[in-house]
Structures are given as structure tokens and as C-alpha cells.
Enzyme design. Structure first.
Site, PDB file in Angstrom:
ATOM      1  N   CYS A 279      41.775  36.971  44.501  1.00 21.10           N
ATOM      2  CA  CYS A 279      41.804  38.169  45.349  1.00 21.10           C
ATOM      3  C   CYS A 279      40.918  37.964  46.561  1.00 21.10           C
ATOM      4  O   CYS A 279      41.025  38.677  47.546  1.00 21.10           O
ATOM      5  CB  CYS A 279      41.389  39.395  44.557  1.00 21.10           C
ATOM      6  SG  CYS A 279      39.769  39.278  43.861  1.00 21.10           S
TER       7      CYS A 279
HETATM    8  C1  UN1 Z   1      35.694  34.250  43.619  1.00 19.78           C
HETATM    9  O1  UN1 Z   1      36.349  34.132  44.634  1.00 19.78           O
HETATM   10  O2  UN1 Z   1      34.741  33.517  43.360  1.00 19.78           O
HETATM   11  O3  UN1 Z   1      40.471  38.274  41.091  1.00 19.78           O
HETATM   12  C2  UN1 Z   1      35.942  35.303  42.615  1.00 19.78           C
HETATM   13  C3  UN1 Z   1      39.769  37.653  41.888  1.00 19.78           C
HETATM   14  C4  UN1 Z   1      38.353  38.106  42.078  1.00 19.78           C
HETATM   15  C5  UN1 Z   1      37.361  37.070  41.758  1.00 19.78           C
HETATM   16  C6  UN1 Z   1      37.173  36.088  42.847  1.00 19.78           C
HETATM   17  N1  UN1 Z   1      38.098  39.289  41.314  1.00 19.78           N
HETATM   18  O4  UN1 Z   1      40.219  36.721  42.492  1.00 19.78           O
END
Ligand code: UN1
Length: 476
Positions: A279
């Protein structure tokens, strides 16, 4: 069959499903029990019954359990990383790094159990004392996504237990393996019966049962906006606390004065590592016109050279897309971007390897406009778009022109622009000369606008969500 964990007991069900390796669909990793409505309700009842006991449990006990779990995760990082890479498709080095992060999160919250503090505030009334303390919320429902099969569960489960809550955990259907391994570790680390419950199974049944049950006091969710909206709507009638993380359309701005090498590395890492299935991925590359052609040329060369392959093959830079549906979605976004005038500058084609997996060469689409679909909707794959802008002001405006607000990055050597961007980017996290993805595990994580709802995850800020504040007045 790998069973459910309900009230401290392993429970099998009449139905089980397998998790399939996206690098090799002939590899079925294991079979996992599928909870129905009654098992989900039993898990919720067990968590509700265990609340009182766990909320009064000694801090030392909570600390020791979290520490024991964290140490075991770290000690088994290679084996668990292998499972994660097989199950989700991240390359092995990334998978081991994710397991390491999960272990460290448990150790961090082991420490946090001993740092819970309140406040004593002077009253406006003479002689009266005011104490502000934090109490557990109660039963926490955890609904986790597939893209970080162990780190995201860890950063929800560890603070929930640390602050004295009980847990009902529903992992994503694609990745029950890491979830089961985590449940097994917690169980053997001494979590008392009912305090932590694992219910693998379909969202439509297990997730829906959790949403409807008034005994769940809080839900922490990471996943799509559509599901996040359902969690919110179903929680309001129960006046339940919610914490939602719902994705991003994260901009990475490249200014004329950027160090080109750093900028290209930030873009490759942020947009394509973990197959872009984050995300926090840098999915919109916003580039000022004087550096545009040099940046795009250098990036296209790097992207074309990325080797997509089996997640366990040491020569792979990027693993497969997680499943057929996600691959179809990625290809659709690329096709629509081209139909709307985008130029496919690198990658974007399905590639064949020795094993039958979902391999997509990372795609770089240039000459895009902010209003094209590729710049509005989250793709959740190895696909990045480039938007050409005149200057910093236009770059900032385009960066903020989205309903999302998770992270934003800028590559520049200018203190003036980086300081301004840190202030004006409408996001929860800003990165200067760093990829938008790949965050620390002990500092607040979360976004603004439609990316996030509720208080922050991670670090000591997680206490906001996992506790309720009580104000006590005393007159001698
Ligand atoms: C990161 O980029 O280190 O679902 C974590 C996701 C996020 C976590 C990303 N909640 O990609």
C-alpha cells in the site's frame, strides 16, 4: 489439516483449503481448516470470556510471552521466510526481512508492556486529584491482508496483547500458512486459553461474523477501501473502535536538482520491490520536465533489467504477482493506461519461467496525465506511471491530487523544497530521498484522506487504538 486455534485448543473442521505457491501453482503448501459461522462465534466467545483475566494479568507475564514469541520468530527467520516466499511470492531476501521485522515488533511490544504510563493532572478544585490511566479496549478483531503475511499480523497482534486485549485473528485467505505459524508460536509461548484465537476461513463468513458480533469491541483492518467501508458501516451501530488502512496512490516527486542515481533507486525500490504489492508503493512518479527524459531513460533501463522469477530462486529480483485475479487486474490497468494515451516504456508483459507462476515484467507507463485511471486507482502490482510536470509547484499539486493520502516521497537536494513538501504533502508519511515503501517498525504508520481511518499503527502511538483512557477524580 492445519487447525484453528479457539480457546486454547486446536480445532479441525469438515472443510479445508490449500494455499498455492504463486511462483509454481503445482506447489500446494498445506491444507488449512476453514472456520464457519459457529467456529468464528466460538472464537469471539472465548476472547470475550478471557478479557477480564487477561486485562488483570501481570505485566511480566505479557512481557515474557511477547518476548518469547519474538525470539522464536527471529530464531526461525530463514524457515519462516521460506514459507512466506512460497506462500505470498516475495523473493526470499525480502521474505526473511519481513519475518525479522515481525520478530522485532514482538520484542518492541514486549518492552512496551513495561512502559505503559498514565498522568496525574492537577484539578481546578482544591484538594482534588486527577489521574488519567489507560485500560484495555476488550476483544480486538484483526482482519489482515495477504501482502505482508507476518509483519502486518505482528503489528496488530503484538500491541493488542501488550495493552491487555484479547484477539480474534482472521488472516487473508491467500496466506494462512504464516498466520498458522504465528498462532502456533504464540500458543507455545504461553498465551492463556482464549486470549489469542485464530480463525482461518473466507471473509464472507468469518469476517462477516466478526463484523456483526457486538462482543468485538475494536477492529483493526488493513485491505481494500471497499472492505474498509464495510468494516466502518458495520461497526458504527456497535460503537466499536476501528482502525482502517486502505491503500494508497503514493507519489514520488523527482525534481531537476535530484541526485539521479538516488532517484532511480528510490523509484525501482518503491514501485517494484515486493512486486509493487504494497500500500506504500510509489505508483505515481511525478517528474519535472528538465530531468524527465534523463530520469525516464535511466529508469526504463533498470526496469527492463529486473529479473522476474521464482521467489526462491536467488537470481530473481522480483517474485510473481500473488494470484490470477491480481494479475488480470494489473494487466487491465496497463491496457487501460495505454488506451488512454500512456506509453508502455518498459515491461508489462507476462513472462514464462520453468515453473507455472504469475510472472509479470514490471511495467513503466510514461506520458500519463493525472486524470487517467492509472493515476487515480490503486493497482497493487508492479506497475508505475510517470507524470511530467513543469516545476515544484505543479509537482506538489499533482502529488496531492488524489483521494488517497498514505505516503509521498520527494527526491531533491534542495532544503527549501524538501521542507515545503514535508509540510504540504497531504499524507501520513513523507520520505525525502527515500522510497515511499519500507517503513521502520517502531514509529507511527498511517495515512490521511481515504487511505486511513482511526489512530496510527505501530510504535507507542498504537496505544491510542488499543487502549481507552479513564479519568479518575479523588477527593481526600
Ligand atoms: C512498508 O512499506 O514497509 O499493506 C509497509 C501495506 C502496508 C505496509 C507497508 N500496510 O502495504
Amino acid at each position: 489439516m492445519k487447525p484453528l486455534l479457539i480457546n486454547g485448543a486446536w480445532v479441525t473442521t469438515s472443510h479445508a483449503t490449500g494455499n498455492i505457491n504463486p511462483s509454481d501453482v503445482s506447489d500446494v503448501i498445506d491444507e488449512y481448516a476453514q472456520a464457519g459461522r459457529s467456529e468464528a462465534q466460538a472464537a469471539i466467545a472465548a476472547a470475550a470470556d478471557a478479557c477480564e483475566m487477561w486485562s488483570r494479568s501481570g505485566l511480566q507475564q505479557r512481557h515474557d510471552i511477547l518476548q518469547c514469541a519474538g525470539q522464536e520468530i527471529l530464531a526461525r527467520k530463514d524457515e519462516l521466510g521460506n514459507l512466506l516466499a512460497r506462500e505470498e511470492g516475495k523473493i526470499l531476501s525480502e521474505a526473511i526481512a519481513e519475518v525479522t521485522r515481525a520478530g522485532r515488533i514482538f520484542l518492541f511490544y514486549a518492552g512496551e508492556t513495561l512502559r505503559l504510563r498514565g498522568e496525574v493532572i492537577a484539578s481546578v478544585r482544591p484538594g482534588v486529584g486527577v489521574e488519567v490511566t489507560r485500560e484495555p479496549v476488550g476483544v480486538v478483531g484483526i482482519i489482515a491482508p495477504w501482502n505482508f503475511p507476518i509483519a502486518i499480523p505482528a503489528w496488530k497482534i503484538a500491541p493488542a496483547l501488550c495493552y491487555g486485549n484479547t484477539v480474534v485473528f482472521k488472516p487473508a485467505e491467500l496466506v494462512p500458512g504464516c498466520a498458522w505459524a504465528l498462532a502456533d508460536i504464540l500458543h507455545r509461548s504461553g498465551v492463556p486459553a482464549g486470549v489469542f484465537n485464530l480463525v482461518t476461513g473466507p471473509g464472507a463468513v468469518v469476517g462477516q461474523t466478526m463484523l456483526e458480533d457486538a462482543r468485538i469491541d475494536a477492529i483493526t483492518f488493513t485491505g481494500s477501501q471497499a472492505t474498509g467501508d464495510r468494516v466502518a458501516a458495520a461497526s458504527l451501530p456497535h460503537q466499536r473502535k476501528i482502525q482502517l488502512e486502505m491503500g494508497g496512490k503514493n507519489p514520488l516527486v523527482i525534481l531537476d536538482d535530484a541526485d539521479l542515481e538516488i532517484a532511480v533507486q528510490c523509484a525501482v525500490d518503491g514501485a517494484f520491490f515486493s512486486t509493487g504489492q504494497r500500500c506504500t508503493a510509489s505508483s505515481r512518479l511525478i517528474v519535472t520536465e528538465r530531468v524527465h527524459d534523463r530520469f525516464v531513460g535511466a529508469l526504463a533501463e533498470r526496469v527492463s533489467a529486473l529479473r522476474v522469477g521464482h521467489a526462491l530462486d536467488a537470481s530473481s529480483d522480483i517474485g510473481p504477482v500473488v494470484d490470477a485475479a491480481q494479475l488480470a487486474q494489473d494487466l487491465d490497468h496497463i491496457a487501460v493506461a495505454r488506451a488512454q494515451g500512456g506509453v508502455l516504456r518498459a515491461g508489462g508483459e507476462v513472462v514464462e519461467r520453468e515453473t507455472n507462476g504469475y510472472f509479470l515484467q514490471p511495467a513503466l507507463v510514461t506520458e500519463t496525465h493525472p486524470d487517467m485511471r492509472i493515476n487515480r486507482e490503486e493497482v497493487f502490482g508492479p506497475v508505475a506511471s510517470v507524470v511530467r510536470v513543469r516545476d515544484y509547484d505543479e509537482a506538489l499539486a499533482v502529488a496531492n491530487d488524489t483521494e488517497f493520502g498514505l505516503c509521498a516521497g520527494i527526491c531533491t537536494t534542495s532544503l527549501k523544497y524538501s521542507s515545503d513538501f514535508k509540510k504540504k504533502a497531504q499524507v501520513g508519511m513523507v520520505m525525502v530521498n527515500l522510497p515511499t515503501a519500507g517503513v521502520d517498525y517502531h514509529v507511527p504508520f498511517g495515512g490521511s484522506k481515504r487511505s486511513s481511518y482511526g489512530s496510527r499503527e505501530q510504535g507507542s502511538y498504537a496505544a491510542e487504538f488499543f487502549t481507552r483512557v479513564k479519568t479518575a477524580y479523588t477527593s481526600p
